[in-house]
Design an enzyme around this catalytic site. Structure first.
Site, PDB file in Angstrom:
ATOM      1  N   GLY A 212      34.783  41.008  53.153  1.00 63.49           N
ATOM      2  CA  GLY A 212      34.430  41.193  51.754  1.00 63.49           C
ATOM      3  C   GLY A 212      34.441  39.861  51.035  1.00 63.49           C
TER       4      GLY A 212
ATOM      5  N   GLN B 109      34.677  34.023  43.973  1.00 62.53           N
ATOM      6  CA  GLN B 109      35.101  33.200  45.116  1.00 62.53           C
ATOM      7  C   GLN B 109      34.084  32.128  45.481  1.00 62.53           C
ATOM      8  OE1 GLN B 109      36.181  36.842  47.640  1.00 62.53           O
ATOM      9  NE2 GLN B 109      37.671  35.330  48.311  1.00 62.53           N
TER      10      GLN B 109
ATOM     11  N   CYS C 210      43.017  36.858  52.496  1.00 64.29           N
ATOM     12  CA  CYS C 210      41.930  36.597  51.553  1.00 64.29           C
ATOM     13  C   CYS C 210      41.273  35.275  51.920  1.00 64.29           C
ATOM     14  CB  CYS C 210      42.497  36.516  50.135  1.00 64.29           C
ATOM     15  SG  CYS C 210      41.258  36.110  48.882  1.00 64.29           S
ATOM     16  N   LEU C 211      39.946  35.224  51.877  1.00 59.73           N
ATOM     17  CA  LEU C 211      39.228  33.986  52.218  1.00 59.73           C
ATOM     18  C   LEU C 211      39.593  32.848  51.258  1.00 59.73           C
ATOM     19  CD1 LEU C 211      35.693  35.435  53.088  1.00 59.73           C
ATOM     20  CD2 LEU C 211      37.487  34.677  54.671  1.00 59.73           C
TER      21      LEU C 211
ATOM     22  N   HIS D 238      40.735  45.247  46.842  1.00 62.53           N
ATOM     23  CA  HIS D 238      40.914  43.793  46.926  1.00 62.53           C
ATOM     24  C   HIS D 238      39.756  43.065  46.226  1.00 62.53           C
ATOM     25  CE1 HIS D 238      42.135  40.040  49.287  1.00 62.53           C
ATOM     26  NE2 HIS D 238      40.945  39.707  48.819  1.00 62.53           N
ATOM     27  N   GLU D 239      38.519  43.491  46.506  1.00 67.14           N
ATOM     28  CA  GLU D 239      37.352  42.807  45.909  1.00 67.14           C
ATOM     29  C   GLU D 239      37.286  43.042  44.401  1.00 67.14           C
ATOM     30  OE1 GLU D 239      36.147  40.572  47.622  1.00 67.14           O
ATOM     31  OE2 GLU D 239      37.025  41.335  49.481  1.00 67.14           O
TER      32      GLU D 239
ATOM     33  N   HIS E 165      39.556  40.820  42.582  1.00 70.48           N
ATOM     34  CA  HIS E 165      38.996  39.467  42.372  1.00 70.48           C
ATOM     35  C   HIS E 165      38.212  39.412  41.065  1.00 70.48           C
ATOM     36  CE1 HIS E 165      39.823  36.907  45.799  1.00 70.48           C
ATOM     37  NE2 HIS E 165      39.483  37.860  46.659  1.00 70.48           N
TER      38      HIS E 165
HETATM   39 NI    NI Z   1      39.931  37.938  48.670  1.00 70.39          NI
END
Ligand code: NI
Length: 169
Positions: free
Chosen positions: A45, A50, A92-93, A134-135, A138
């Site tokens: 995701g 991000q 998380c990225l 989670h997304e 963000h």
């Molecule tokens: Ni994330």
């Protein structure tokens, strides 16, 4: 086109994202770039903030690109239903190298627009519910560390501060 993924500490990640008013060609390009960037990472995701764009858009694909029907891009998502609770390890990225156990709903239903401006819903349990929450977090300037209690949050933030001082973040 791949876009650089911002890391914790970048101010865009702590700004609430704005709703998309018109789906312009730039928004469509952004969505394509987000998909490419998510697959390259690789991740399941990615949210627009991000990649430095403070708009309410996320992409998700639990299959890592293996199943075309698992790929979704959603604009201006909103929760329709949220129920239950699950505790699982999550990363998380934007916080590479760190994971933690985060409490998330067990099941969610989310509604938003697709890239053609049509309303659709995504529904999921388990990992899908976790990824959707989670997304959407963000888009509300909330990272998984913000969902942790004091000590585990401080530990991660302290390690990141150290990495940052050493020029490794
Ligand atoms: Ni994330």
């Amino acid at each position: 086109m791949l876009r650089p993924i911002l890391r914790l500490g970048d101010s865009i990640l702590s700004e609430p994202a704005l709703a998309v008013e018109t789906i312009t060609p730039e928004i469509e390009t952004l969505i394509d770039d987000m998909i490419e960037t998510m697959y390259a990472a690789p991740g399941i995701g990615l949210a627009a903030p991000q990649v430095g764009v403070s708009l309410k858009i996320f992409v998700i694909d639990l299959s890592f690109g293996k199943d075309p029907s698992a790929l979704h891009a959603m604009i201006n998502p909103q929760f329709v239903e949220r129920e239950g609770m699950q505790l699982e390890e999550e990363g998380c990225l934007s916080i590479p190298g760190f994971t933690a156990t985060v409490a998330r709903p067990q099941r969610v239903v989310v509604e938003g627009l697709n890239r053609h401006g049509k309303i659709f819903r995504l529904e999921g349990e388990g990992l899908m519910a976790r990824a959707l929450q989670h997304e959407i977090d963000h888009l509300n300037s909330c990272l998984f560390v913000d969902r942790l209690r004091g000590i585990s949050r401080d530990l991660i933030l302290r390690k990141i501060k150290k990495l940052s001082k050493a020029g490794k973040w």
